[in-house]
Design a protein around this motif. Structure first.
Motif, PDB file in Angstrom:
ATOM      1  N   ASN A 105      -6.230  -3.312   1.228  1.00  0.00           N
ATOM      2  CA  ASN A 105      -5.622  -2.332   0.328  1.00  0.00           C
ATOM      3  C   ASN A 105      -6.638  -1.852  -0.711  1.00  0.00           C
ATOM      4  OD1 ASN A 105      -3.461  -0.745  -0.582  1.00  0.00           O
ATOM      5  ND2 ASN A 105      -2.893  -2.257  -2.109  1.00  0.00           N
ATOM      6  N   THR A 147       1.320   0.707   9.776  1.00  0.00           N
ATOM      7  CA  THR A 147       2.182   1.862   9.480  1.00  0.00           C
ATOM      8  C   THR A 147       2.916   2.367  10.704  1.00  0.00           C
ATOM      9  OG1 THR A 147       0.407   3.466   9.872  1.00  0.00           O
ATOM     10  CG2 THR A 147       0.697   2.671   7.584  1.00  0.00           C
ATOM     11  N   ASN A 152       6.878   5.431   2.474  1.00  0.00           N
ATOM     12  CA  ASN A 152       5.502   5.684   2.036  1.00  0.00           C
ATOM     13  C   ASN A 152       4.758   4.383   1.737  1.00  0.00           C
ATOM     14  OD1 ASN A 152       3.261   7.329   1.232  1.00  0.00           O
ATOM     15  ND2 ASN A 152       3.790   6.947  -0.898  1.00  0.00           N
ATOM     16  N   LYS A 153       5.320   3.268   2.143  1.00  0.00           N
ATOM     17  CA  LYS A 153       4.707   1.975   1.827  1.00  0.00           C
ATOM     18  C   LYS A 153       4.452   1.165   3.085  1.00  0.00           C
ATOM     19  CE  LYS A 153       6.694   1.752  -2.745  1.00  0.00           C
ATOM     20  NZ  LYS A 153       7.462   0.960  -3.693  1.00  0.00           N
ATOM     21  N   TYR A 204       0.506   7.530   1.073  1.00  0.00           N
ATOM     22  CA  TYR A 204       0.020   8.640   0.241  1.00  0.00           C
ATOM     23  C   TYR A 204      -0.163   8.060  -1.155  1.00  0.00           C
ATOM     24  CZ  TYR A 204       1.460  11.994   3.849  1.00  0.00           C
ATOM     25  OH  TYR A 204       1.593  12.704   5.013  1.00  0.00           O
ATOM     26  N   ALA A 205      -1.403   7.974  -1.588  1.00  0.00           N
ATOM     27  CA  ALA A 205      -1.726   7.360  -2.874  1.00  0.00           C
ATOM     28  C   ALA A 205      -1.292   8.238  -4.047  1.00  0.00           C
ATOM     29  CB  ALA A 205      -3.228   7.107  -2.949  1.00  0.00           C
ATOM     30  N   GLN A 206      -1.180   7.602  -5.207  1.00  0.00           N
ATOM     31  CA  GLN A 206      -0.781   8.314  -6.418  1.00  0.00           C
ATOM     32  C   GLN A 206      -1.708   9.494  -6.689  1.00  0.00           C
ATOM     33  OE1 GLN A 206      -0.446   5.868  -9.912  1.00  0.00           O
ATOM     34  NE2 GLN A 206       0.136   7.582 -11.204  1.00  0.00           N
ATOM     35  N   MET A 263       6.808   9.085  -3.768  1.00  0.00           N
ATOM     36  CA  MET A 263       5.714   8.115  -3.768  1.00  0.00           C
ATOM     37  C   MET A 263       6.247   6.696  -3.595  1.00  0.00           C
ATOM     38  SD  MET A 263       2.581   7.473  -6.452  1.00  0.00           S
ATOM     39  CE  MET A 263       3.650   7.227  -7.850  1.00  0.00           C
ATOM     40  N   GLU A 264       7.401   6.409  -4.186  1.00  0.00           N
ATOM     41  CA  GLU A 264       7.944   5.051  -4.141  1.00  0.00           C
ATOM     42  C   GLU A 264       8.928   4.833  -2.989  1.00  0.00           C
ATOM     43  OE1 GLU A 264       6.587   2.717  -5.771  1.00  0.00           O
ATOM     44  OE2 GLU A 264       5.355   4.045  -6.980  1.00  0.00           O
ATOM     45  N   ASP A 320       0.849  -1.192   0.000  1.00  0.00           N
ATOM     46  CA  ASP A 320       0.000   0.000   0.000  1.00  0.00           C
ATOM     47  C   ASP A 320       0.882   1.239   0.000  1.00  0.00           C
ATOM     48  OD1 ASP A 320      -2.349   1.707   0.528  1.00  0.00           O
ATOM     49  OD2 ASP A 320      -1.371   1.999   2.471  1.00  0.00           O
ATOM     50  N   HIS A 321       0.470   2.232  -0.749  1.00  0.00           N
ATOM     51  CA  HIS A 321       1.096   3.552  -0.676  1.00  0.00           C
ATOM     52  C   HIS A 321       0.299   4.363   0.340  1.00  0.00           C
ATOM     53  CE1 HIS A 321       2.640   2.189  -4.549  1.00  0.00           C
ATOM     54  NE2 HIS A 321       3.628   3.032  -4.361  1.00  0.00           N
TER      55      HIS A 321
END
Length: 109
Positions: free
Chosen positions: A40, A65, A31-32, A10-12, A26-27, A7-8
């Motif tokens: 998810n 998290t 952030n995962k 902060y989503a795209q 993001m990657e 899961d991100h």
């Protein structure tokens, strides 16, 4: 067997809405989080704060998290992504450094 996905936090979609945030973040590992696949999917592009009405999902995301209740609103705003990443990377270093070494040496931390 449970199937998991990355899961991100902060989503795209959040990155797409704020052009001043470096998309490379993001990657970032910070952030995962590893979530069961169905969790998810249910989380989708929601911010952490938007998960509050979904008690089971909200609690699961906080658990995986390590984000504390008092930080949910702060980390729901993508402008705070660098702080989230720095905090989570420091936690990883502690767990995989100090804590792991202590466990391997059978020493209480």
């Amino acid at each position: 067997d449970a199937v998991y996905e990355i899961d991100h936090i902060y989503a795209q979609a959040q990155f797409n809405s704020v052009k001043t945030i470096d998309p490379v973040l993001m990657e970032s590992l910070g952030n995962k989080a590893l979530l069961p696949k169905l969790d998810n999917i249910a989380k989708s592009d929601k911010t952490l704060a938007e998960l509050r009405p979904h008690d089971w999902l909200y609690d699961e995301v906080k658990r995986v998290t390590g984000i504390q209740e008092e930080d949910i609103d702060k980390y729901s705003n993508i402008v705070n992504i660098q702080e989230l990443i720095d905090t989570r990377i420091a936690d990883y270093k502690n767990v995989f450094g100090v804590t792991r070494t202590s466990l391997l040496n059978n020493v209480n931390v």
